[in-house]
Design a protein around this motif. Structure first.
Motif, PDB file in Angstrom:
ATOM      1  N   THR A  28       0.856  -1.184   0.000  1.00  0.00           N
ATOM      2  CA  THR A  28       0.000   0.000   0.000  1.00  0.00           C
ATOM      3  C   THR A  28       0.886   1.224   0.000  1.00  0.00           C
ATOM      4  O   THR A  28       1.733   1.376   0.881  1.00  0.00           O
ATOM      5  CB  THR A  28      -0.894   0.031   1.257  1.00  0.00           C
ATOM      6  OG1 THR A  28      -1.655  -1.175   1.298  1.00  0.00           O
ATOM      7  CG2 THR A  28      -1.802   1.230   1.247  1.00  0.00           C
ATOM      8  N   SER A  29       0.713   2.085  -0.976  1.00  0.00           N
ATOM      9  CA  SER A  29       1.642   3.204  -1.159  1.00  0.00           C
ATOM     10  C   SER A  29       1.739   4.090   0.075  1.00  0.00           C
ATOM     11  O   SER A  29       2.772   4.683   0.345  1.00  0.00           O
ATOM     12  CB  SER A  29       1.231   4.032  -2.375  1.00  0.00           C
ATOM     13  OG  SER A  29      -0.070   4.552  -2.186  1.00  0.00           O
ATOM     14  N   SER A  30       0.667   4.171   0.846  1.00  0.00           N
ATOM     15  CA  SER A  30       0.694   5.041   2.021  1.00  0.00           C
ATOM     16  C   SER A  30       1.535   4.456   3.153  1.00  0.00           C
ATOM     17  O   SER A  30       1.820   5.139   4.130  1.00  0.00           O
ATOM     18  CB  SER A  30      -0.726   5.294   2.511  1.00  0.00           C
ATOM     19  OG  SER A  30      -1.348   4.078   2.857  1.00  0.00           O
ATOM     20  N   SER A  31       1.925   3.201   3.040  1.00  0.00           N
ATOM     21  CA  SER A  31       2.664   2.535   4.112  1.00  0.00           C
ATOM     22  C   SER A  31       4.164   2.753   4.031  1.00  0.00           C
ATOM     23  O   SER A  31       4.883   2.435   4.979  1.00  0.00           O
ATOM     24  CB  SER A  31       2.380   1.033   4.088  1.00  0.00           C
ATOM     25  OG  SER A  31       1.010   0.775   4.248  1.00  0.00           O
ATOM     26  N   TYR A  32       4.650   3.232   2.899  1.00  0.00           N
ATOM     27  CA  TYR A  32       6.086   3.384   2.694  1.00  0.00           C
ATOM     28  C   TYR A  32       6.393   4.727   2.046  1.00  0.00           C
ATOM     29  O   TYR A  32       5.569   5.299   1.339  1.00  0.00           O
ATOM     30  CB  TYR A  32       6.621   2.278   1.767  1.00  0.00           C
ATOM     31  CG  TYR A  32       6.507   0.891   2.323  1.00  0.00           C
ATOM     32  CD1 TYR A  32       5.355   0.138   2.145  1.00  0.00           C
ATOM     33  CD2 TYR A  32       7.567   0.327   3.041  1.00  0.00           C
ATOM     34  CE1 TYR A  32       5.250  -1.140   2.658  1.00  0.00           C
ATOM     35  CE2 TYR A  32       7.467  -0.949   3.550  1.00  0.00           C
ATOM     36  CZ  TYR A  32       6.312  -1.675   3.352  1.00  0.00           C
ATOM     37  OH  TYR A  32       6.214  -2.943   3.865  1.00  0.00           O
ATOM     38  N   CYS A  33       7.618   5.192   2.288  1.00  0.00           N
ATOM     39  CA  CYS A  33       8.159   6.342   1.568  1.00  0.00           C
ATOM     40  C   CYS A  33       9.157   5.812   0.550  1.00  0.00           C
ATOM     41  O   CYS A  33      10.031   4.996   0.887  1.00  0.00           O
ATOM     42  CB  CYS A  33       8.872   7.292   2.526  1.00  0.00           C
ATOM     43  SG  CYS A  33       7.764   8.146   3.650  1.00  0.00           S
ATOM     44  N   MET A  34       9.046   6.280  -0.668  1.00  0.00           N
ATOM     45  CA  MET A  34       9.922   5.805  -1.733  1.00  0.00           C
ATOM     46  C   MET A  34      11.175   6.661  -1.822  1.00  0.00           C
ATOM     47  O   MET A  34      11.156   7.873  -1.524  1.00  0.00           O
ATOM     48  CB  MET A  34       9.176   5.827  -3.063  1.00  0.00           C
ATOM     49  CG  MET A  34       7.907   4.979  -3.074  1.00  0.00           C
ATOM     50  SD  MET A  34       8.241   3.260  -2.674  1.00  0.00           S
ATOM     51  CE  MET A  34       9.192   2.776  -4.123  1.00  0.00           C
ATOM     52  N   ALA A  35      12.240   6.021  -2.270  1.00  0.00           N
ATOM     53  CA  ALA A  35      13.523   6.730  -2.312  1.00  0.00           C
ATOM     54  C   ALA A  35      14.465   6.072  -3.303  1.00  0.00           C
ATOM     55  O   ALA A  35      14.258   4.921  -3.709  1.00  0.00           O
ATOM     56  CB  ALA A  35      14.157   6.718  -0.921  1.00  0.00           C
ATOM     57  N   TRP A  36      15.490   6.817  -3.676  1.00  0.00           N
ATOM     58  CA  TRP A  36      16.592   6.297  -4.481  1.00  0.00           C
ATOM     59  C   TRP A  36      17.888   6.417  -3.677  1.00  0.00           C
ATOM     60  O   TRP A  36      18.148   7.452  -3.055  1.00  0.00           O
ATOM     61  CB  TRP A  36      16.743   7.065  -5.787  1.00  0.00           C
ATOM     62  CG  TRP A  36      15.699   6.758  -6.811  1.00  0.00           C
ATOM     63  CD1 TRP A  36      14.568   7.465  -7.066  1.00  0.00           C
ATOM     64  CD2 TRP A  36      15.694   5.658  -7.729  1.00  0.00           C
ATOM     65  NE1 TRP A  36      13.851   6.875  -8.083  1.00  0.00           N
ATOM     66  CE2 TRP A  36      14.531   5.758  -8.509  1.00  0.00           C
ATOM     67  CE3 TRP A  36      16.568   4.592  -7.977  1.00  0.00           C
ATOM     68  CZ2 TRP A  36      14.204   4.844  -9.512  1.00  0.00           C
ATOM     69  CZ3 TRP A  36      16.260   3.691  -8.977  1.00  0.00           C
ATOM     70  CH2 TRP A  36      15.083   3.812  -9.731  1.00  0.00           C
ATOM     71  N   PHE A  37      18.676   5.369  -3.746  1.00  0.00           N
ATOM     72  CA  PHE A  37      20.000   5.360  -3.136  1.00  0.00           C
ATOM     73  C   PHE A  37      21.016   4.947  -4.198  1.00  0.00           C
ATOM     74  O   PHE A  37      20.642   4.452  -5.263  1.00  0.00           O
ATOM     75  CB  PHE A  37      20.043   4.356  -1.972  1.00  0.00           C
ATOM     76  CG  PHE A  37      19.235   4.786  -0.784  1.00  0.00           C
ATOM     77  CD1 PHE A  37      17.855   4.658  -0.777  1.00  0.00           C
ATOM     78  CD2 PHE A  37      19.858   5.336   0.333  1.00  0.00           C
ATOM     79  CE1 PHE A  37      17.104   5.069   0.315  1.00  0.00           C
ATOM     80  CE2 PHE A  37      19.114   5.755   1.427  1.00  0.00           C
ATOM     81  CZ  PHE A  37      17.739   5.612   1.418  1.00  0.00           C
ATOM     82  N   ARG A  38      22.276   5.151  -3.916  1.00  0.00           N
ATOM     83  CA  ARG A  38      23.308   4.680  -4.830  1.00  0.00           C
ATOM     84  C   ARG A  38      24.503   4.183  -4.036  1.00  0.00           C
ATOM     85  O   ARG A  38      24.687   4.560  -2.866  1.00  0.00           O
ATOM     86  CB  ARG A  38      23.732   5.757  -5.816  1.00  0.00           C
ATOM     87  CG  ARG A  38      24.395   6.984  -5.219  1.00  0.00           C
ATOM     88  CD  ARG A  38      24.640   8.023  -6.312  1.00  0.00           C
ATOM     89  NE  ARG A  38      25.235   9.253  -5.787  1.00  0.00           N
ATOM     90  CZ  ARG A  38      25.468  10.339  -6.515  1.00  0.00           C
ATOM     91  NH1 ARG A  38      25.150  10.354  -7.820  1.00  0.00           N
ATOM     92  NH2 ARG A  38      26.013  11.412  -5.966  1.00  0.00           N
ATOM     93  N   GLN A  39      25.284   3.349  -4.671  1.00  0.00           N
ATOM     94  CA  GLN A  39      26.439   2.771  -4.009  1.00  0.00           C
ATOM     95  C   GLN A  39      27.627   2.821  -4.956  1.00  0.00           C
ATOM     96  O   GLN A  39      27.603   2.193  -6.033  1.00  0.00           O
ATOM     97  CB  GLN A  39      26.145   1.331  -3.593  1.00  0.00           C
ATOM     98  CG  GLN A  39      27.195   0.725  -2.701  1.00  0.00           C
ATOM     99  CD  GLN A  39      26.677  -0.535  -1.999  1.00  0.00           C
ATOM    100  OE1 GLN A  39      25.631  -1.085  -2.327  1.00  0.00           O
ATOM    101  NE2 GLN A  39      27.416  -0.983  -1.003  1.00  0.00           N
ATOM    102  N   PHE A  40      28.650   3.572  -4.557  1.00  0.00           N
ATOM    103  CA  PHE A  40      29.886   3.627  -5.318  1.00  0.00           C
ATOM    104  C   PHE A  40      30.705   2.381  -5.004  1.00  0.00           C
ATOM    105  O   PHE A  40      30.582   1.802  -3.923  1.00  0.00           O
ATOM    106  CB  PHE A  40      30.681   4.879  -4.962  1.00  0.00           C
ATOM    107  CG  PHE A  40      29.930   6.165  -5.183  1.00  0.00           C
ATOM    108  CD1 PHE A  40      29.528   6.935  -4.114  1.00  0.00           C
ATOM    109  CD2 PHE A  40      29.631   6.588  -6.465  1.00  0.00           C
ATOM    110  CE1 PHE A  40      28.835   8.117  -4.313  1.00  0.00           C
ATOM    111  CE2 PHE A  40      28.934   7.765  -6.675  1.00  0.00           C
ATOM    112  CZ  PHE A  40      28.533   8.538  -5.596  1.00  0.00           C
ATOM    113  N   ALA A  41      31.545   1.990  -5.933  1.00  0.00           N
ATOM    114  CA  ALA A  41      32.356   0.796  -5.745  1.00  0.00           C
ATOM    115  C   ALA A  41      33.170   0.912  -4.457  1.00  0.00           C
ATOM    116  O   ALA A  41      33.876   1.900  -4.248  1.00  0.00           O
ATOM    117  CB  ALA A  41      33.283   0.603  -6.935  1.00  0.00           C
ATOM    118  N   GLY A  42      33.027  -0.077  -3.594  1.00  0.00           N
ATOM    119  CA  GLY A  42      33.785  -0.111  -2.360  1.00  0.00           C
ATOM    120  C   GLY A  42      33.287   0.812  -1.264  1.00  0.00           C
ATOM    121  O   GLY A  42      33.945   0.975  -0.236  1.00  0.00           O
TER     122      GLY A  42
END
Length: 126
Positions: A28-42
């Motif tokens: 249910t969309s109201s149950s979570y907040c959406m986000a983007w993350f990233r991971q650089f090598a190491g």
């Protein structure tokens, strides 16, 4: 079961643009907040942009003015629009659903009680 499926990564020249998509299902969309993350090598995973519980989007300083994260509720899809890409944006990008809505600092809580997509690689050539 929540599923997040990312697409749209690839290689681009410096100054170019990419659009990442994150198709979400099983929640249910109201149950979570959406986000983007990233991971650089190491490196540790870090926040790129995230919806807060107040509906306000927070952006990492390094991407402000270049990245946006529109959310299409009719398609249950979160986007990451990246403009003026730089070689230092090269990373694996992850979509996330954060139950606690902790924003850019929510990596640990997402591992505990949220969900991650499988990740998509973005490579920016100089």
């Amino acid at each position: 079961q929540v599923q997040l499926v990312e697409s749209g990564g690839g290689s681009v020249q410096s100054g170019g643009s990419l659009r990442l998509s994150c198709a979400a299902s099983g929640y249910t969309s109201s149950s979570y907040c959406m986000a983007w993350f990233r991971q650089f090598a190491g490196k540790e995973r870090e926040g790129v942009a995230a919806f807060g519980s107040d509906g306000i989007i927070r952006y990492a300083e390094s991407v402000k003015g270049r990245f946006t994260i529109p959310l299409d509720n009719t398609k249950n899809t979160l986007y990451l629009l990246m403009n003026n890409l730089k070689p230092e944006d090269t990373a694996m990008y992850y979509c996330a659903a954060d139950r606690l809505c902790l924003g850019l600092g929510g990596v640990a809580s997402i591992y505990k009680s949220g969900f991650w997509g499988q990740g998509t690689q973005v490579t920016v050539a100089s």
